[in-house]
Design a protein around this motif. Structure first.
Motif, PDB file in Angstrom:
ATOM      1  N   TYR A   1      33.133  19.841  46.677  1.00 32.50           N
ATOM      2  CA  TYR A   1      31.942  20.623  47.012  1.00 32.50           C
ATOM      3  C   TYR A   1      31.947  21.980  46.294  1.00 32.50           C
ATOM      4  CZ  TYR A   1      31.959  17.295  50.937  1.00 32.50           C
ATOM      5  OH  TYR A   1      32.007  16.167  51.712  1.00 32.50           O
ATOM      6  N   LEU A   2      33.104  22.634  46.309  1.00 32.20           N
ATOM      7  CA  LEU A   2      33.189  23.976  45.714  1.00 32.20           C
ATOM      8  C   LEU A   2      33.073  23.925  44.200  1.00 32.20           C
ATOM      9  CD1 LEU A   2      36.036  25.496  47.929  1.00 32.20           C
ATOM     10  CD2 LEU A   2      33.612  26.101  47.963  1.00 32.20           C
ATOM     11  N   SER A   3      33.666  22.901  43.589  1.00 26.96           N
ATOM     12  CA  SER A   3      33.597  22.808  42.126  1.00 26.96           C
ATOM     13  C   SER A   3      32.157  22.564  41.660  1.00 26.96           C
ATOM     14  CB  SER A   3      34.515  21.696  41.611  1.00 26.96           C
ATOM     15  OG  SER A   3      34.081  20.423  42.049  1.00 26.96           O
ATOM     16  N   ARG A   4      31.384  21.848  42.467  1.00 24.66           N
ATOM     17  CA  ARG A   4      29.973  21.646  42.135  1.00 24.66           C
ATOM     18  C   ARG A   4      29.178  22.947  42.273  1.00 24.66           C
ATOM     19  NH1 ARG A   4      27.661  16.917  45.577  1.00 24.66           N
ATOM     20  NH2 ARG A   4      29.709  16.439  46.446  1.00 24.66           N
ATOM     21  N   PHE A   5      29.496  23.692  43.324  1.00 26.77           N
ATOM     22  CA  PHE A   5      28.742  24.926  43.575  1.00 26.77           C
ATOM     23  C   PHE A   5      29.062  25.997  42.530  1.00 26.77           C
ATOM     24  CE2 PHE A   5      28.132  29.091  45.530  1.00 26.77           C
ATOM     25  CZ  PHE A   5      26.839  28.975  46.037  1.00 26.77           C
ATOM     26  N   TYR A   6      30.335  26.170  42.223  1.00 28.78           N
ATOM     27  CA  TYR A   6      30.753  27.235  41.299  1.00 28.78           C
ATOM     28  C   TYR A   6      30.836  26.757  39.859  1.00 28.78           C
ATOM     29  CZ  TYR A   6      31.944  30.108  45.341  1.00 28.78           C
ATOM     30  OH  TYR A   6      31.893  30.862  46.507  1.00 28.78           O
ATOM     31  N   LYS A   7      30.671  25.415  39.669  1.00 23.87           N
ATOM     32  CA  LYS A   7      30.753  24.819  38.325  1.00 23.87           C
ATOM     33  C   LYS A   7      32.103  25.075  37.658  1.00 23.87           C
ATOM     34  CE  LYS A   7      25.789  24.733  37.428  1.00 23.87           C
ATOM     35  NZ  LYS A   7      25.471  24.742  38.865  1.00 23.87           N
ATOM     36  N   LYS A   8      33.106  25.109  38.488  1.00 25.53           N
ATOM     37  CA  LYS A   8      34.492  25.217  38.020  1.00 25.53           C
ATOM     38  C   LYS A   8      35.384  24.502  39.019  1.00 25.53           C
ATOM     39  CE  LYS A   8      35.421  29.184  35.044  1.00 25.53           C
ATOM     40  NZ  LYS A   8      36.227  30.427  34.919  1.00 25.53           N
TER      41      LYS A   8
ATOM     42  N   GLY B   1      38.004  36.733  39.485  1.00 28.59           N
ATOM     43  CA  GLY B   1      36.804  36.461  40.253  1.00 28.59           C
ATOM     44  C   GLY B   1      35.926  35.354  39.715  1.00 28.59           C
ATOM     45  N   THR B   2      36.530  34.362  39.057  1.00 27.90           N
ATOM     46  CA  THR B   2      35.706  33.335  38.406  1.00 27.90           C
ATOM     47  C   THR B   2      35.974  31.918  38.912  1.00 27.90           C
ATOM     48  OG1 THR B   2      37.322  33.149  36.592  1.00 27.90           O
ATOM     49  CG2 THR B   2      35.492  34.694  36.291  1.00 27.90           C
ATOM     50  N   TYR B   3      36.785  31.746  39.949  1.00 24.20           N
ATOM     51  CA  TYR B   3      37.132  30.403  40.427  1.00 24.20           C
ATOM     52  C   TYR B   3      36.877  30.255  41.929  1.00 24.20           C
ATOM     53  CZ  TYR B   3      39.459  28.903  36.135  1.00 24.20           C
ATOM     54  OH  TYR B   3      39.720  28.519  34.847  1.00 24.20           O
ATOM     55  N   PRO B   4      36.545  29.049  42.358  1.00 26.44           N
ATOM     56  CA  PRO B   4      36.585  28.773  43.800  1.00 26.44           C
ATOM     57  C   PRO B   4      38.043  28.623  44.219  1.00 26.44           C
ATOM     58  CG  PRO B   4      35.988  26.772  42.601  1.00 26.44           C
ATOM     59  CD  PRO B   4      36.070  27.880  41.586  1.00 26.44           C
ATOM     60  N   VAL B   5      38.408  29.237  45.330  1.00 24.67           N
ATOM     61  CA  VAL B   5      39.802  29.203  45.792  1.00 24.67           C
ATOM     62  C   VAL B   5      39.853  28.657  47.215  1.00 24.67           C
ATOM     63  CG1 VAL B   5      41.842  30.560  46.340  1.00 24.67           C
ATOM     64  CG2 VAL B   5      40.490  31.112  44.306  1.00 24.67           C
TER      65      VAL B   5
ATOM     66  N   ALA C   1      38.569  23.792  41.418  1.00 27.72           N
ATOM     67  CA  ALA C   1      39.105  24.697  42.439  1.00 27.72           C
ATOM     68  C   ALA C   1      40.601  24.969  42.251  1.00 27.72           C
ATOM     69  CB  ALA C   1      38.864  24.100  43.821  1.00 27.72           C
ATOM     70  N   ILE C   2      41.012  26.132  42.701  1.00 21.91           N
ATOM     71  CA  ILE C   2      42.430  26.495  42.819  1.00 21.91           C
ATOM     72  C   ILE C   2      42.811  26.342  44.286  1.00 21.91           C
ATOM     73  CG2 ILE C   2      44.115  28.363  42.643  1.00 21.91           C
ATOM     74  CD1 ILE C   2      42.396  29.517  40.354  1.00 21.91           C
ATOM     75  N   VAL C   3      43.872  25.590  44.554  1.00 16.13           N
ATOM     76  CA  VAL C   3      44.326  25.370  45.929  1.00 16.13           C
ATOM     77  C   VAL C   3      45.645  26.102  46.151  1.00 16.13           C
ATOM     78  CG1 VAL C   3      45.028  23.677  47.653  1.00 16.13           C
ATOM     79  CG2 VAL C   3      43.169  23.134  46.072  1.00 16.13           C
ATOM     80  N   LEU C   4      45.685  26.930  47.173  1.00 15.27           N
ATOM     81  CA  LEU C   4      46.885  27.693  47.541  1.00 15.27           C
ATOM     82  C   LEU C   4      47.300  27.295  48.951  1.00 15.27           C
ATOM     83  CD1 LEU C   4      45.651  31.236  46.359  1.00 15.27           C
ATOM     84  CD2 LEU C   4      46.969  29.564  45.024  1.00 15.27           C
ATOM     85  N   LEU C   5      48.524  26.806  49.086  1.00 15.86           N
ATOM     86  CA  LEU C   5      49.038  26.404  50.399  1.00 15.86           C
ATOM     87  C   LEU C   5      50.323  27.164  50.689  1.00 15.86           C
ATOM     88  CD1 LEU C   5      49.185  24.730  52.961  1.00 15.86           C
ATOM     89  CD2 LEU C   5      50.156  22.849  51.621  1.00 15.86           C
ATOM     90  N   ASP C   6      50.272  28.026  51.680  1.00 13.55           N
ATOM     91  CA  ASP C   6      51.419  28.856  52.053  1.00 13.55           C
ATOM     92  C   ASP C   6      52.192  28.211  53.206  1.00 13.55           C
ATOM     93  OD1 ASP C   6      53.023  31.154  51.830  1.00 13.55           O
ATOM     94  OD2 ASP C   6      51.900  32.190  53.397  1.00 13.55           O
ATOM     95  N   GLU C   7      53.513  28.364  53.182  1.00 14.72           N
ATOM     96  CA  GLU C   7      54.391  27.852  54.246  1.00 14.72           C
ATOM     97  C   GLU C   7      54.179  26.350  54.467  1.00 14.72           C
ATOM     98  OE1 GLU C   7      56.698  29.641  55.457  1.00 14.72           O
ATOM     99  OE2 GLU C   7      56.076  31.720  55.124  1.00 14.72           O
ATOM    100  N   TYR C   8      54.185  25.623  53.372  1.00 19.69           N
ATOM    101  CA  TYR C   8      53.905  24.187  53.452  1.00 19.69           C
ATOM    102  C   TYR C   8      54.923  23.426  54.295  1.00 19.69           C
ATOM    103  CZ  TYR C   8      57.773  22.295  50.723  1.00 19.69           C
ATOM    104  OH  TYR C   8      59.027  21.875  50.336  1.00 19.69           O
ATOM    105  N   ASP C   9      56.162  23.941  54.383  1.00 17.35           N
ATOM    106  CA  ASP C   9      57.241  23.176  55.026  1.00 17.35           C
ATOM    107  C   ASP C   9      57.454  23.517  56.497  1.00 17.35           C
ATOM    108  OD1 ASP C   9      58.085  25.716  54.275  1.00 17.35           O
ATOM    109  OD2 ASP C   9      60.160  25.102  53.967  1.00 17.35           O
ATOM    110  N   THR C  10      56.693  24.470  57.033  1.00 16.78           N
ATOM    111  CA  THR C  10      56.854  24.798  58.454  1.00 16.78           C
ATOM    112  C   THR C  10      56.644  23.585  59.357  1.00 16.78           C
ATOM    113  OG1 THR C  10      56.252  27.118  58.128  1.00 16.78           O
ATOM    114  CG2 THR C  10      56.021  26.236  60.356  1.00 16.78           C
ATOM    115  N   PRO C  11      55.600  22.783  59.150  1.00 15.35           N
ATOM    116  CA  PRO C  11      55.445  21.596  60.017  1.00 15.35           C
ATOM    117  C   PRO C  11      56.610  20.622  59.894  1.00 15.35           C
ATOM    118  CG  PRO C  11      53.424  22.039  58.809  1.00 15.35           C
ATOM    119  CD  PRO C  11      54.475  22.911  58.216  1.00 15.35           C
ATOM    120  N   MET C  12      57.226  20.560  58.704  1.00 12.92           N
ATOM    121  CA  MET C  12      58.326  19.620  58.500  1.00 12.92           C
ATOM    122  C   MET C  12      59.574  20.055  59.273  1.00 12.92           C
ATOM    123  SD  MET C  12      56.400  17.900  56.697  1.00 12.92           S
ATOM    124  CE  MET C  12      57.553  16.552  56.780  1.00 12.92           C
TER     125      MET C  12
END
Length: 582
Positions: free
Chosen positions: A162-169, A88-92, A171-182
């Motif tokens: 924006y999120l890193s400024r707000f949470y001062k950390k 519970g300590t990161y912007p996601v 961000a962690i980026v999670l992208l699911d099913e990245y290849d469906t559009p491909m």
């Protein structure tokens, strides 16, 4: 304790609040975090818990869930005090491309942009703070389904900022099913436009993003680096042959058997193993598909749940439209055999029809094939694997797929099988011509490119220009042989193009019951220079069976000559003539 089976729940919070059946995979959190990789791409077949695990990561790391420690109490990650403090300590930033399945680039692009806009709305509270200046607020509000390419490409980078400024950390980026559009871009003919758009988005999000702490992408295939990852040299790729995270997706056999015990199904272990065991990831074997196991626990009976859960259209298309060698290899797999293939795990969608082993690479990534052994590296430096069908569920799926090839002529095809079994030559000729007329063009892989794929039309035009009658007949013939194999599997052992006597026969049907006759089928394309009509072509096919002594193998197994039937099939366009001898 027996738990309720929640079918299709992909949200970690929901599955924990409802106290539904859940296999604890939270140890992945620690394993992934301690690897220290900037950007990780993990490929696994569909329905293998990718979305649920991504949801788990979101709920664990996101500051929005800081007060929800109850979701993780009692799970493996909760035993580690260090990770309790990390929770519970990161912007996601969590988004999925699973629903980007449009038939045109403009629609697909809009769908991706709309997904990003929905993500922005989740963080609308930033507009009420003094964190953003007026220009940034205008940029924030202008993120929409119709934003221009430039804004779309930096949208996730900007949100990370924006999120890193707000949470001062960071961000962690999670992208699911990245290849469906491909995949959809390949199937629907807008590959080049989509790769350019995705490449720009991925570069700014995962490569040049100074506000990124970690990123994880999941999908089914490893799309080639040249297509969309050309600028990402910080990408750690984990495929089905990698040892990393090998048991983090899917259920191990111990987990499956424990679940059966908990659900009062301890006596079903052998049945479940026979149907669903077989997936191999890296150095871990005996991996089970979670979708199949969950459905089995719910319905309490075996069925091809995973194989029937979504479209297998691309796999079927590549096999159906594949040439002679593809169909012969597929026949080997259906018989329970193995193939030795050089595998390049980078899927080049634009070359699936042309690259020698591309179809097997795709089937391996999709979970339809498993690695039984790693043989060696080829001259090209790629590994050579022994491949087999994954399990009974997959075998039944492919048998159903082969039957579907003849669905426009199902009655005629079944009538042909009956006529063949009864040695009714007249009926065989009638029904075979009906079958050929109805299905011949279905196996004609290049004459009629889809109007929905204009970009691919010119690429295949040069090939299809010389697509002649012989190639079309051969493609139909090999599909027809697979159909015979599936329909007669409980009564005959079918082999094709194997050595016997002094040559290679086309098809041999060896009876599994002593009361049935054996059969040898030889196929010939009419040659107008050597044969005046189909009668001569069919006679030549029969003569070849005798001259090459194809019956020798059957006779060596104790089948008397009078129980061996011989048929010569002559093809001329969509016309077929069958001659027979005993």
């Amino acid at each position: 304790m027996r738990r309720t089976i929640g079918i299709g729940i992909q949200d970690f919070e929901k599955i924990r609040e409802r106290q539904c059946f859940y296999v604890d995979k939270t140890y992945f959190i620690k394993e992934w975090w301690e690897r220290q990789d900037d950007v990780t791409l993990i490929t696994r077949p569909r329905r293998f818990g990718k979305t649920l695990l991504m949801s788990t990561l979101e709920k664990f790391f996101s500051a929005d869930y800081k007060e929800r420690s109850d979701l993780f109490e009692g799970l493996s990650i909760w035993k580690d005090k260090e990770y309790r403090g990390l929770r519970g300590t990161y912007p996601v930033v969590f988004l999925s491309f699973a629903n980007v399945k449009e038939t045109s680039f403009s629609q697909a692009r809009e769908s991706i942009c709309r997904t990003i806009r929905r993500l922005y709305k989740k963080f609308d509270f930033l507009l009420e703070t003094d964190l953003l200046n007026e220009e940034e607020k205008r940029e924030f509000r202008s993120v929409s389904a119709n934003m221009n390419d430039s804004q779309a490409s930096v949208s996730l980078l900007a949100l990370s900022d924006y999120l890193s400024r707000f949470y001062k950390k960071k961000a962690i980026v999670l992208l699911d099913e990245y290849d469906t559009p491909m995949q959809e871009a390949y199937v629907n003919g807008y590959w080049d436009e989509m790769t350019a758009f995705i490449r720009s988005l991925f570069n700014s999000t995962f490569k040049t993003n100074p506000y990124l702490e970690r990123a994880l992408m999941t999908g089914i295939t490893r799309v080639s680096r040249e297509s969309i990852f050309s600028d990402l040299n910080n990408l750690e790729v984990v495929t089905t042959t990698s040892n990393k995270y090998a048991d983090c997706f899917g259920f191990t056999e111990d987990e499956v058997f424990t679940a059966l015990d908990q659900q009062g199904l301890s006596d079903r272990k052998e049945e479940v193993k026979a149907w669903y065991d077989g997936f191999t990831f890296g150095n871990k074997s005996d991996i089970y598909n979670p979708w199949s196991i969950s459905n089995y626990l719910d319905a309490r009976e075996a069925a091809p749940y995973w194989a029937n859960s979504s479209s297998n259209g691309l796999a079927g298309q590549l096999i159906r439209e594949g040439g002679k060698s593809v169909k012969q290899d597929f026949e080997t797999l259906l018989r329970g055999g193995t193939l030795e293939k050089e595998i390049d795990e980078q899927i080049v969608y634009g070359e699936l029809q042309k690259r020698k082993n591309a179809v097997w690479s795709l089937l391996l990534a999709s979970g339809y094939l498993k690695v039984t052994a790693k043989k060696r590296s080829s001259d090209a430096g790629r590994p050579v694997y022994s491949l087999a069908l994954t399990n009974r569920e997959v075998k039944e799926m492919f048998e159903s797929m082969v039957r579907s090839w003849f669905e426009d002529s199902t009655d005629n095809y079944n009538d042909f099988i009956k006529a063949l079994l009864f040695d009714d030559l007249k009926a065989m000729n009638k029904y075979m011509n009906d079958v050929a007329l109805a299905t011949f063009s279905y196996f004609d892989t290049g004459k009629k490119p889809s109007n929905s794929e204009p970009e691919r039309f010119h690429a295949v035009e040069a090939i299809t220009k010389n697509f002649d009658e012989q190639n079309s007949s051969a493609c139909f013939y090999h599909g027809f042989v697979l159909g015979l194999m599936v329909e007669l599997s409980g009564r005959y052992a079918l082999t094709s193009n194997r050595e016997s006597g002094f040559g290679r026969y086309d098809v041999m049907l060896e009876p599994l019951k002593p009361e049935d006759d054996a059969m040898i089928l030889e196929f010939k394309i009419h040659d107008s220079e050597d044969e005046k009509d189909l009668e001569e072509t069919a006679a030549a096919a029969l003569a070849q069976i005798e001259e090459k002594k194809y019956a020798a193998m059957l006779e060596a197994k104790g089948i008397p000559a009078q129980r061996i039937r011989e048929y010569g099939f002559a093809f001329k366009g969509q016309e077929v003539l069958i001659a027979g001898e005993r």
